[in-house]
Design an enzyme around this catalytic site. Structure first.
Site, mmCIF file in Angstrom:
data_model
loop_
_atom_site.group_PDB
_atom_site.id
_atom_site.type_symbol
_atom_site.label_atom_id
_atom_site.label_comp_id
_atom_site.label_asym_id
_atom_site.label_seq_id
_atom_site.Cartn_x
_atom_site.Cartn_y
_atom_site.Cartn_z
ATOM 1 N N THR A 178 0.841 -1.195 0.000
ATOM 2 C CA THR A 178 0.000 0.000 0.000
ATOM 3 C C THR A 178 0.876 1.244 0.000
ATOM 4 O OG1 THR A 178 -1.863 -1.065 1.123
ATOM 5 C CG2 THR A 178 -1.738 1.325 1.277
ATOM 6 N N PHE B 75 1.127 5.128 0.896
ATOM 7 C CA PHE B 75 0.553 6.138 1.772
ATOM 8 C C PHE B 75 1.157 7.501 1.434
ATOM 9 C CE2 PHE B 75 0.214 2.152 3.975
ATOM 10 C CZ PHE B 75 -0.976 2.214 4.673
#
Length: 366
Positions: A265, A267
């Site tokens: 992921t 961020f």
């Protein structure tokens, strides 16, 4: 009795004395570095400069990689210096970082990966509150997810950027390793709680291992762990990070249950100011095109003409008019680079709105 080291026959206690001596030197050097950091903080405050400097961080980590020739891998050197830099940020100012509550979420872990353990963290109940705390200067920076390698964009974050005055000043890549956790035995599980993204990233494993179990979506994987603990007697379990299991006293029944072994992921760190050029940057923008035939094609040609690479494009409903869209685009380069600047100027002639969200170091290490 003298214990000899296998390599060269050097007594173990002599090696340990050398290590102790080096530790003493390291402490003295760290204290000297802290004094210099304090002076830097005084100058930054006097000249109204931002305390956290992503461009300096990127430059330092790259320099460490270039000079590292010892046994420690680059990743370990970076981890050590992450905490040294965290201490420096705390010395320069009482830095506060906002993240998605509760403690133990992936967003919380991403924030710690970027800022270390020495700064102060404040939890927001949702991503809108994270944006709001930074915009109202209750926190200096916020950390929010923007996309996952398996599930794609985090649409809520994209929507919040439309009206926010904040900018992107850094990014974080975090490898996501989901666990099945519970306070009961595996055979007793009747309900599994987790965030929708976590369910999506583990859907094949769930279909194979728990086809009959109820899946309940909640606001975060950390919240899911709390519910697994609270409703253990009713057969509750959760999917999330190992840290959430540890914080809630749950047992980890399975590890690495995500469908993709490289599940990552991305961020973003959000704040008030832009990041200067580093030489290896990424720029994120929002734009909407005028309601004319070929407007989107002409807008995208602005980058093609000048050979500016687009690494990402997402569309979101504008929420102002039906069938009107806002496009989120990531570009290679900094908004102050000559070619990127020219492309953005040309883009503006084809659009009803262009918003530069920020330029920041383009990292590839997760």
């Amino acid at each position: 009795m003298r214990i000899l080291c296998q390599s060269g026959g050097v007594p173990l206690n002599e090696i340990r004395k050398k290590i102790d001596a080096l530790d003493n030197k390291l402490i003295d050097l760290l204290a000297e570095r802290a004094e210099l950091v304090h002076e830097v903080g005084v100058i930054k405050k006097k000249e109204n400069l931002q305390i956290y400097a992503p461009e300096r961080e990127a430059s330092l980590l790259q320099r460490l990689t270039d000079i590292n020739g010892g046994r420690l891998p680059d990743k370990s050197v970076h981890a050590i210096y992450r905490e040294i830099m965290s201490c420096a940020l705390a010395l320069e100012d009482d830095l506060k970082i906002a993240y998605l509550a509760p403690e133990g979420t992936w967003t919380h872990q991403a924030a710690i990966k970027k800022f270390g353990h020495s700064v102060e963290y404040t939890a927001g109940s949702n991503f809108a509150e994270v944006f709001d705390m930074v915009a109202r200067r209750k926190c200096d920076y916020g950390v929010v997810p923007i996309e996952n390698s398996t599930e794609g964009a985090v649409s809520h974050t994209l929507d919040l950027f439309v009206d926010s005055p904040l900018h992107i000043c850094a990014q974080i890549l975090l490898r996501i390793d989901h666990c099945l956790m519970a306070g009961i035995e595996r055979k007793e599980i009747k309900t599994i709680y987790s965030h929708p993204q976590a369910f999506g990233q583990s859907k094949n494993w769930l279909l194979r291992e728990f086809p009959e179990v109820d899946l309940v979506e909640v606001s975060s994987t950390a919240k899911a762990a709390e519910l697994a603990k609270e409703f253990a007697a009713d057969g509750a379990a959760a999917i999330g990070p190992a840290l959430a299991a540890e914080l809630n006293g749950l047992s980890i029944l399975e590890t690495s249950i995500q469908d993709s072994a490289t599940n990552t992921t991305r961020f973003l760190v959000i704040g008030e100011k832009f990041c200067p050029q580093t030489g290896k940057d990424r720029t994120s923008i929002l734009f909407s095109v005028r309601d004319r035939p070929g407007s989107l094609v002409k807008a995208l040609q602005s980058f093609d003409h000048l050979n500016v690479n687009m690494s990402k494009i997402e569309s979101r409903p504008s929420k102002q008019r039906d069938w009107e869209y806002i496009f989120y685009v990531d570009l290679a380069g900094h908004c102050e680079d000559e070619l990127v600047s020219q492309a953005l100027e040309e883009l503006d002639t084809h659009c009803s709105m262009v918003k530069i969200l920020g330029s920041y170091p383009d990292i590839s290490e997760s």
